[in-house]
Scaffold this motif. Structure first.
Motif, PDB file in Angstrom:
ATOM      1  N   LEU A  83      11.302  27.472  14.055  1.00 31.15           N
ATOM      2  CA  LEU A  83       9.937  27.894  14.377  1.00 31.15           C
ATOM      3  C   LEU A  83       9.031  26.676  14.505  1.00 31.15           C
ATOM      4  CD1 LEU A  83       9.571  30.805  11.779  1.00 31.15           C
ATOM      5  CD2 LEU A  83      10.198  30.980  14.197  1.00 31.15           C
ATOM      6  N   THR A  84       7.851  26.878  15.089  1.00 27.54           N
ATOM      7  CA  THR A  84       6.876  25.782  15.113  1.00 27.54           C
ATOM      8  C   THR A  84       6.466  25.474  13.675  1.00 27.54           C
ATOM      9  OG1 THR A  84       4.930  27.212  15.214  1.00 27.54           O
ATOM     10  CG2 THR A  84       5.959  26.603  17.336  1.00 27.54           C
ATOM     11  N   ARG A  85       5.893  24.320  13.460  1.00 24.31           N
ATOM     12  CA  ARG A  85       5.507  23.900  12.104  1.00 24.31           C
ATOM     13  C   ARG A  85       4.601  24.938  11.441  1.00 24.31           C
ATOM     14  NH1 ARG A  85       1.159  20.743  10.033  1.00 24.31           N
ATOM     15  NH2 ARG A  85       1.735  19.736   8.083  1.00 24.31           N
ATOM     16  N   THR A  86       3.578  25.398  12.159  1.00 22.04           N
ATOM     17  CA  THR A  86       2.629  26.349  11.581  1.00 22.04           C
ATOM     18  C   THR A  86       3.300  27.688  11.308  1.00 22.04           C
ATOM     19  OG1 THR A  86       0.809  25.260  12.740  1.00 22.04           O
ATOM     20  CG2 THR A  86       0.388  27.465  11.890  1.00 22.04           C
ATOM     21  N   GLN A  87       4.085  28.179  12.255  1.00 24.75           N
ATOM     22  CA  GLN A  87       4.786  29.443  12.050  1.00 24.75           C
ATOM     23  C   GLN A  87       5.717  29.338  10.843  1.00 24.75           C
ATOM     24  OE1 GLN A  87       6.748  30.252  15.764  1.00 24.75           O
ATOM     25  NE2 GLN A  87       4.834  30.738  16.818  1.00 24.75           N
ATOM     26  N   ARG A  88       6.429  28.241  10.743  1.00 17.98           N
ATOM     27  CA  ARG A  88       7.361  28.027   9.631  1.00 17.98           C
ATOM     28  C   ARG A  88       6.620  28.053   8.297  1.00 17.98           C
ATOM     29  NH1 ARG A  88       9.677  23.962  11.671  1.00 17.98           N
ATOM     30  NH2 ARG A  88       8.361  22.359  10.788  1.00 17.98           N
ATOM     31  N   GLN A  89       5.498  27.327   8.209  1.00 13.88           N
ATOM     32  CA  GLN A  89       4.721  27.298   6.969  1.00 13.88           C
ATOM     33  C   GLN A  89       4.256  28.702   6.585  1.00 13.88           C
ATOM     34  OE1 GLN A  89       1.752  24.435   8.308  1.00 13.88           O
ATOM     35  NE2 GLN A  89       2.375  23.051   6.661  1.00 13.88           N
ATOM     36  N   VAL A  90       3.710  29.425   7.550  1.00 14.55           N
ATOM     37  CA  VAL A  90       3.160  30.749   7.285  1.00 14.55           C
ATOM     38  C   VAL A  90       4.265  31.735   6.902  1.00 14.55           C
ATOM     39  CG1 VAL A  90       1.943  32.695   8.336  1.00 14.55           C
ATOM     40  CG2 VAL A  90       1.097  30.378   8.694  1.00 14.55           C
ATOM     41  N   VAL A  91       5.383  31.720   7.613  1.00  8.14           N
ATOM     42  CA  VAL A  91       6.489  32.627   7.303  1.00  8.14           C
ATOM     43  C   VAL A  91       7.021  32.352   5.902  1.00  8.14           C
ATOM     44  CG1 VAL A  91       8.891  33.197   7.891  1.00  8.14           C
ATOM     45  CG2 VAL A  91       7.144  33.139   9.675  1.00  8.14           C
ATOM     46  N   ILE A  92       7.220  31.097   5.562  1.00  2.30           N
ATOM     47  CA  ILE A  92       7.745  30.755   4.231  1.00  2.30           C
ATOM     48  C   ILE A  92       6.765  31.185   3.141  1.00  2.30           C
ATOM     49  CG2 ILE A  92       8.297  28.831   2.678  1.00  2.30           C
ATOM     50  CD1 ILE A  92       9.620  27.470   5.144  1.00  2.30           C
ATOM     51  N   LEU A  93       5.494  30.842   3.323  1.00  2.00           N
ATOM     52  CA  LEU A  93       4.504  31.203   2.306  1.00  2.00           C
ATOM     53  C   LEU A  93       4.363  32.714   2.153  1.00  2.00           C
ATOM     54  CD1 LEU A  93       1.759  28.524   3.030  1.00  2.00           C
ATOM     55  CD2 LEU A  93       3.173  28.701   0.969  1.00  2.00           C
ATOM     56  N   SER A  94       4.424  33.436   3.264  1.00  2.00           N
ATOM     57  CA  SER A  94       4.259  34.884   3.222  1.00  2.00           C
ATOM     58  C   SER A  94       5.530  35.603   2.774  1.00  2.00           C
ATOM     59  CB  SER A  94       3.846  35.390   4.606  1.00  2.00           C
ATOM     60  OG  SER A  94       3.821  36.795   4.636  1.00  2.00           O
ATOM     61  N   ARG A  95       6.593  35.390   3.496  1.00  2.00           N
ATOM     62  CA  ARG A  95       7.799  36.197   3.286  1.00  2.00           C
ATOM     63  C   ARG A  95       8.695  35.710   2.149  1.00  2.00           C
ATOM     64  NH1 ARG A  95       4.861  39.308   5.675  1.00  2.00           N
ATOM     65  NH2 ARG A  95       5.438  40.303   7.621  1.00  2.00           N
ATOM     66  N   LEU A  96       8.717  34.405   1.912  1.00  2.00           N
ATOM     67  CA  LEU A  96       9.583  33.889   0.847  1.00  2.00           C
ATOM     68  C   LEU A  96       8.828  33.659  -0.460  1.00  2.00           C
ATOM     69  CD1 LEU A  96      11.785  31.378   2.864  1.00  2.00           C
ATOM     70  CD2 LEU A  96      12.205  33.799   2.378  1.00  2.00           C
ATOM     71  N   ASP A  97       7.587  33.183  -0.354  1.00  2.00           N
ATOM     72  CA  ASP A  97       6.823  32.872  -1.563  1.00  2.00           C
ATOM     73  C   ASP A  97       5.880  33.990  -1.996  1.00  2.00           C
ATOM     74  OD1 ASP A  97       8.121  30.433  -1.543  1.00  2.00           O
ATOM     75  OD2 ASP A  97       6.451  29.338  -0.667  1.00  2.00           O
ATOM     76  N   GLY A  98       5.651  34.966  -1.122  1.00  2.00           N
ATOM     77  CA  GLY A  98       4.879  36.144  -1.502  1.00  2.00           C
ATOM     78  C   GLY A  98       3.365  36.036  -1.474  1.00  2.00           C
ATOM     79  N   TYR A  99       2.821  35.028  -0.815  1.00  2.00           N
ATOM     80  CA  TYR A  99       1.363  34.901  -0.718  1.00  2.00           C
ATOM     81  C   TYR A  99       0.823  35.845   0.354  1.00  2.00           C
ATOM     82  CZ  TYR A  99       1.752  30.679  -3.545  1.00  2.00           C
ATOM     83  OH  TYR A  99       2.007  29.793  -4.555  1.00  2.00           O
ATOM     84  N   ASN A 100      -0.413  36.299   0.174  1.00  2.00           N
ATOM     85  CA  ASN A 100      -1.035  37.139   1.204  1.00  2.00           C
ATOM     86  C   ASN A 100      -1.745  36.252   2.227  1.00  2.00           C
ATOM     87  OD1 ASN A 100      -3.786  36.644   0.384  1.00  2.00           O
ATOM     88  ND2 ASN A 100      -3.533  38.150  -1.244  1.00  2.00           N
TER      89      ASN A 100
END
Length: 93
Positions: A33-50
């Motif tokens: 994924l792009t850098r921003t997409q990767r950061q957001v997906v990881i923070l949301s889906r793996l780390d559980g942040y809203n």
């Protein structure tokens, strides 16, 4: 039961994977994924942040976070094909 059915329809190599191999495979797709997409997906889906928390962490608008998450998940569905549903079942099932 649904998870068993999902695994039954996967190639033997996928059924034989251990958790670490599976995690590395999924991260390989996420890393495409792009850098921003990767950061957001990881923070949301793996780390559980809203979205609000992610927006604050990354200093971006909450709508941008929502859009990047949507684009990132769409791209993962394209990259992963039939495996995408299996990953969702394992992450949220």
């Amino acid at each position: 039961r649904l998870l068993e059915l999902s695994f039954a329809h996967q190639p033997q190599a996928l059924r034989d994977m251990n958790y670490e191999e599976f995690r590395c495979m999924v991260m390989g797709y996420i890393n495409k994924l792009t850098r921003t997409q990767r950061q957001v997906v990881i923070l949301s889906r793996l780390d559980g942040y809203n979205n609000s928390e992610i927006a604050s962490m990354l200093s971006m608008n909450e709508k941008t976070v929502k859009n990047q998450l949507s684009l990132g998940m769409k791209r993962l569905r394209q990259l992963m094909g039939h495996m995408y549903m299996l990953v969702l079942l394992l992450m949220y099932g």
